[in-house]
Scaffold this motif. Structure first.
Motif, PDB file in Angstrom:
ATOM      1  N   LEU A 451     -19.441  -9.992   5.903  1.00 32.01           N
ATOM      2  CA  LEU A 451     -20.347  -8.876   6.188  1.00 32.01           C
ATOM      3  C   LEU A 451     -21.089  -8.441   4.912  1.00 32.01           C
ATOM      4  CD1 LEU A 451     -21.565  -6.706   7.990  1.00 32.01           C
ATOM      5  CD2 LEU A 451     -19.469  -5.353   7.728  1.00 32.01           C
ATOM      6  N   VAL A 452     -20.361  -8.320   3.813  1.00 25.79           N
ATOM      7  CA  VAL A 452     -20.980  -7.938   2.537  1.00 25.79           C
ATOM      8  C   VAL A 452     -22.034  -8.970   2.134  1.00 25.79           C
ATOM      9  CG1 VAL A 452     -20.549  -7.661   0.051  1.00 25.79           C
ATOM     10  CG2 VAL A 452     -19.029  -6.578   1.709  1.00 25.79           C
ATOM     11  N   MET A 453     -21.699 -10.259   2.342  1.00 30.56           N
ATOM     12  CA  MET A 453     -22.632 -11.324   1.981  1.00 30.56           C
ATOM     13  C   MET A 453     -23.877 -11.304   2.864  1.00 30.56           C
ATOM     14  SD  MET A 453     -21.206 -14.919   0.778  1.00 30.56           S
ATOM     15  CE  MET A 453     -19.965 -14.114  -0.133  1.00 30.56           C
ATOM     16  N   ALA A 454     -23.683 -11.012   4.150  1.00 29.22           N
ATOM     17  CA  ALA A 454     -24.822 -10.936   5.076  1.00 29.22           C
ATOM     18  C   ALA A 454     -25.791  -9.843   4.631  1.00 29.22           C
ATOM     19  CB  ALA A 454     -24.322 -10.648   6.496  1.00 29.22           C
ATOM     20  N   ILE A 455     -25.238  -8.680   4.251  1.00 32.04           N
ATOM     21  CA  ILE A 455     -26.075  -7.553   3.800  1.00 32.04           C
ATOM     22  C   ILE A 455     -26.818  -7.931   2.510  1.00 32.04           C
ATOM     23  CG2 ILE A 455     -25.984  -5.188   2.872  1.00 32.04           C
ATOM     24  CD1 ILE A 455     -23.590  -4.726   4.868  1.00 32.04           C
ATOM     25  N   MET A 456     -26.118  -8.641   1.624  1.00 31.88           N
ATOM     26  CA  MET A 456     -26.712  -8.992   0.334  1.00 31.88           C
ATOM     27  C   MET A 456     -27.838 -10.021   0.482  1.00 31.88           C
ATOM     28  SD  MET A 456     -24.804 -10.549  -3.013  1.00 31.88           S
ATOM     29  CE  MET A 456     -24.582 -12.144  -2.281  1.00 31.88           C
ATOM     30  N   LEU A 457     -27.693 -10.952   1.419  1.00 33.15           N
ATOM     31  CA  LEU A 457     -28.630 -12.075   1.493  1.00 33.15           C
ATOM     32  C   LEU A 457     -29.789 -11.871   2.465  1.00 33.15           C
ATOM     33  CD1 LEU A 457     -26.088 -15.071   1.384  1.00 33.15           C
ATOM     34  CD2 LEU A 457     -27.404 -14.118  -0.490  1.00 33.15           C
ATOM     35  N   PHE A 458     -29.714 -10.834   3.325  1.00 29.78           N
ATOM     36  CA  PHE A 458     -30.735 -10.676   4.365  1.00 29.78           C
ATOM     37  C   PHE A 458     -32.117 -10.376   3.771  1.00 29.78           C
ATOM     38  CE2 PHE A 458     -32.932  -8.011   7.660  1.00 29.78           C
ATOM     39  CZ  PHE A 458     -33.158  -9.048   8.552  1.00 29.78           C
ATOM     40  N   ASP A 459     -32.150  -9.441   2.819  1.00 28.23           N
ATOM     41  CA  ASP A 459     -33.410  -9.122   2.141  1.00 28.23           C
ATOM     42  C   ASP A 459     -33.329  -9.846   0.807  1.00 28.23           C
ATOM     43  OD1 ASP A 459     -35.766  -8.053   1.380  1.00 28.23           O
ATOM     44  OD2 ASP A 459     -34.987  -6.064   0.908  1.00 28.23           O
ATOM     45  N   PRO A 460     -33.849 -11.073   0.719  1.00 30.07           N
ATOM     46  CA  PRO A 460     -33.354 -12.016  -0.297  1.00 30.07           C
ATOM     47  C   PRO A 460     -33.640 -11.617  -1.738  1.00 30.07           C
ATOM     48  CG  PRO A 460     -35.236 -12.928   0.853  1.00 30.07           C
ATOM     49  CD  PRO A 460     -34.905 -11.652   1.540  1.00 30.07           C
ATOM     50  N   PRO A 461     -32.581 -11.652  -2.564  1.00 31.18           N
ATOM     51  CA  PRO A 461     -32.762 -11.470  -4.000  1.00 31.18           C
ATOM     52  C   PRO A 461     -33.260 -12.777  -4.621  1.00 31.18           C
ATOM     53  CG  PRO A 461     -30.434 -11.752  -3.465  1.00 31.18           C
ATOM     54  CD  PRO A 461     -31.186 -11.869  -2.184  1.00 31.18           C
ATOM     55  N   ASN A 462     -33.733 -12.716  -5.857  1.00 36.90           N
ATOM     56  CA  ASN A 462     -34.059 -13.976  -6.548  1.00 36.90           C
ATOM     57  C   ASN A 462     -33.092 -14.249  -7.700  1.00 36.90           C
ATOM     58  OD1 ASN A 462     -35.065 -12.182  -8.494  1.00 36.90           O
ATOM     59  ND2 ASN A 462     -37.169 -12.391  -7.744  1.00 36.90           N
ATOM     60  N   LEU A 463     -32.132 -13.319  -7.892  1.00 39.54           N
ATOM     61  CA  LEU A 463     -31.013 -13.553  -8.821  1.00 39.54           C
ATOM     62  C   LEU A 463     -29.725 -13.164  -8.101  1.00 39.54           C
ATOM     63  CD1 LEU A 463     -29.554 -14.046 -11.540  1.00 39.54           C
ATOM     64  CD2 LEU A 463     -30.111 -11.681 -12.168  1.00 39.54           C
ATOM     65  N   LEU A 464     -28.824 -14.133  -7.977  1.00 34.16           N
ATOM     66  CA  LEU A 464     -27.523 -13.871  -7.350  1.00 34.16           C
ATOM     67  C   LEU A 464     -26.451 -13.848  -8.436  1.00 34.16           C
ATOM     68  CD1 LEU A 464     -27.621 -16.173  -4.189  1.00 34.16           C
ATOM     69  CD2 LEU A 464     -27.688 -13.679  -4.240  1.00 34.16           C
ATOM     70  N   VAL A 465     -25.684 -12.760  -8.470  1.00 31.18           N
ATOM     71  CA  VAL A 465     -24.549 -12.620  -9.392  1.00 31.18           C
ATOM     72  C   VAL A 465     -23.310 -12.522  -8.497  1.00 31.18           C
ATOM     73  CG1 VAL A 465     -23.521 -11.208 -11.196  1.00 31.18           C
ATOM     74  CG2 VAL A 465     -26.006 -11.459 -11.082  1.00 31.18           C
ATOM     75  N   LEU A 466     -22.483 -13.561  -8.515  1.00 34.61           N
ATOM     76  CA  LEU A 466     -21.403 -13.685  -7.529  1.00 34.61           C
ATOM     77  C   LEU A 466     -20.040 -13.801  -8.209  1.00 34.61           C
ATOM     78  CD1 LEU A 466     -23.109 -16.447  -5.315  1.00 34.61           C
ATOM     79  CD2 LEU A 466     -23.275 -13.975  -5.009  1.00 34.61           C
ATOM     80  N   ASP A 467     -19.129 -12.883  -7.887  1.00 35.89           N
ATOM     81  CA  ASP A 467     -17.766 -12.920  -8.435  1.00 35.89           C
ATOM     82  C   ASP A 467     -16.812 -13.382  -7.337  1.00 35.89           C
ATOM     83  OD1 ASP A 467     -15.528 -12.641  -9.955  1.00 35.89           O
ATOM     84  OD2 ASP A 467     -15.725 -10.494 -10.313  1.00 35.89           O
TER      85      ASP A 467
END
Length: 540
Positions: A451-467
């Motif tokens: 769910l957190v990933m869906a929210i993060m990726l829907f309005d797309p960023p151009n830099l992903l910082v993933l832990d």
């Protein structure tokens, strides 16, 4: 050693197994696979006797010891991690407990009249303890905990003070120290860093008992198992080979089954057309009857069961400038511990940096510095022009409102998006049908991460910082995420202990070691080839 014969099992309204059979033989190392909710944990519980099949039987050979590690570790406190691990070491731990009782009795003035009997019994128990190699137990327990990345302080400290992930490692260490005839491991690779994972891999390869395990880490499974048992539509299907072989074989079987199904459907359509055309003609009555009887006797081929995994596709993100993030002369301390001193680092557009380093090397700290979640003590962190950041942190899952449903959470984040696109988004991340009405407080770790990933990726960023974005994700969701991120045209900085994820997505490696920071052009695969190790501090 263990046989499941014609077992059937229903959980509330869900049929998990229908007359399913399988066996675990001496020395076999088997991976148990199937979609979430297929019944993997129920199968483990039936083998250990915590659950019973509705029909059929589960038999464990007489005298066979079984060790079971699951995700529910329960409460642990009031003893050291070493003592907690030794306590689970099977018969030797019971002998050790009696030895301690007898030692206490020998110095108890109220039991002087029993002393001869106590001393005699102490001699017998001590001999048994030596026979079971009990005096080496403390050393062996520490060796296992060391392999799972415990420091000496953590080993001797109260296990109750540890976080849930570290308690999970204590529970796993208990089973490994016990070395039973059969190990049942339910997701042992969860909560482990890469170094611990590689150590566990080597331990299990060298273990001579039988092993049945689940794991969401395909690389880990591929290196250990030589057989796969798949739970599919209530049955148990066996494949001789690793997870990669199983995937190929399953795809091949589905292809054959689909071809067979389509051939039969074409034949049936032809026969039905003939019957429909000539059923009213007396001259063809016998032929029509003959064909009707033939159709009634045909064994129908079922179409292959399709696993629903929906692909997620990024909408094009706005393009960033060439210099995405710049760190100059960064110093960062936590208490007296220095993490970075005069650190310089530049991330450019379309670079995909994976961070490597042992626990405490500063991987998460660097992500926080870039994401603005923490500030440097000295120096600067500058994010470039037109950079739109998406930050996935482990604590992000705790920030979900427990009373809101999955769909409400998406609506809260994107009030202008409309029902259709949000339902499609939910479906891509595994929330179909009534799942979107689940409240966040009842979601599993994997569901919250999705769910957190869906929210993060829907309005797309151009830099992903993933832990650690793949923690808790099942194999299918992980594959979907890898495919989506492979097509992502932006920039990435990430930490992961999943070697498949690292190899597929990185094109740069930043290695943090006590000797300094090292940068490598090329991804994780090239890093392994150049350094000769899969993680810092390990040598192959």
């Amino acid at each position: 050693m263990i046989r499941l014969e014609n077992i059937s099992k229903q959980n509330s309204h869900r049929l998990l197994f229908i007359e399913a059979s399988a066996a675990l033989n001496k020395g076999e190392k088997i991976g148990l696979v199937g979609p979430n909710g297929a019944g993997k944990t129920t199968l483990f519980r039936m083998i250990t006797g915590q659950d019973a099949p509705d029909e059929g039987q589960v038999s464990v050979e007489k005298g066979v010891t079984v060790g079971y590690f699951d995700q529910d570790v329960g409460e642990m406190e009031g003893q050291s991690a070493v003592a907690a691990v030794m306590e689970g070491a099977g018969p030797v731990s019971e002998v050790a407990a009696e030895l301690h009782q007898l030692e206490a009795a020998m110095v108890d003035p109220d039991r002087m009249d029993e002393m001869d009997a106590i001393i005699e019994r102490y001699g017998e128990v001590q001999a048994r303890y030596e026979e079971l190699d009990g005096y080496a137990l403390d050393g062996r327990a520490r060796e296992v905990l060391d392999g799972l990345s415990f420091t000496q302080e953590m080993m001797d400290g109260d296990v109750g003070a540890l976080s849930g992930g570290w308690k999970m490692r204590v529970a796993l260490a208990r089973i490994l120290l016990m070395r039973p005839d059969v190990m049942l491991l339910d997701e042992p690779s969860n909560h482990l860093d890469l170094e611990s994972l590689i150590w566990l891999e080597a331990f299990l390869k060298g273990y001579d008992g039988a092993l049945l395990m689940t794991s969401h880490d395909r690389e880990f499974m591929n290196r250990i198992v030589t057989k796969i048992i798949e739970i599919d539509g209530g049955s148990l299907n066996s494949y001789a080979g690793d997870y990669g072989f199983y995937e190929q074989q399953r795809a091949l079987n589905e292809k054959h089954q689909l071809a067979q199904f389509e051939r039969q459907q074409a034949m049936l359509a032809k026969e039905i057309k003939f019957i429909e055309r000539f059923k009213a003609r007396a001259s063809h009555a016998s032929q029509v009857q003959s064909r009707v009887k033939k159709l009634e006797k045909i064994d129908r081929v079922e179409p292959p069961k399709r696993r629903q995994t929906v692909a997620f596709e990024f909408r094009p993100a706005p393009r960033s400038g060439e210099d995405v993030v710049s760190l100059k002369n960064v110093h960062k301390k936590y208490g007296s511990r220095s993490i970075y001193e005069g650190f310089d680092f530049m991330i450019r557009r379309r670079e995909r940096w994976c961070l490597m380093g042992v626990n405490g090397a500063g991987k998460s700290t660097l992500l926080k510095l870039v994401a603005g979640a923490t500030e440097p003590d000295v120096g600067t962190v500058n994010v470039g022009a037109s950079v739109k950041m998406g930050y996935f942190a482990q604590h992000a899952m705790d920030l979900l409102d427990g009373e809101r449903t999955v769909f409400q959470s998406l609506e809260d984040s994107f009030p202008q998006a409309g029902q259709g696109p949000l339902r499609a988004l939910a479906g891509c991340f595994g929330f179909s049908g009534d799942d979107v009405e689940k409240r966040c407080r009842v979601l599993s770790g994997g569901e919250k991460a999705r769910l957190v990933m869906a929210i993060m990726l829907f309005d797309p960023p151009n830099l992903l910082v993933l832990d650690e974005p793949t923690n808790h994700l099942d194999l299918d969701t992980k594959e979907m995420l890898i495919k989506a991120l492979s097509d992502f045209e932006g920039t990435m900085l990430f930490v992961s202990h999943d070697r498949h994820f690292l190899a597929e997505l990185s094109n740069r490696v930043l290695e943090l070691t006590p000797e300094g920071v090292h940068q490598y052009g090329g991804g994780y695969t090239e890093y392994v080839a150049r350094t000769g190790h899969e993680a810092p501090g390990l040598r192959s």
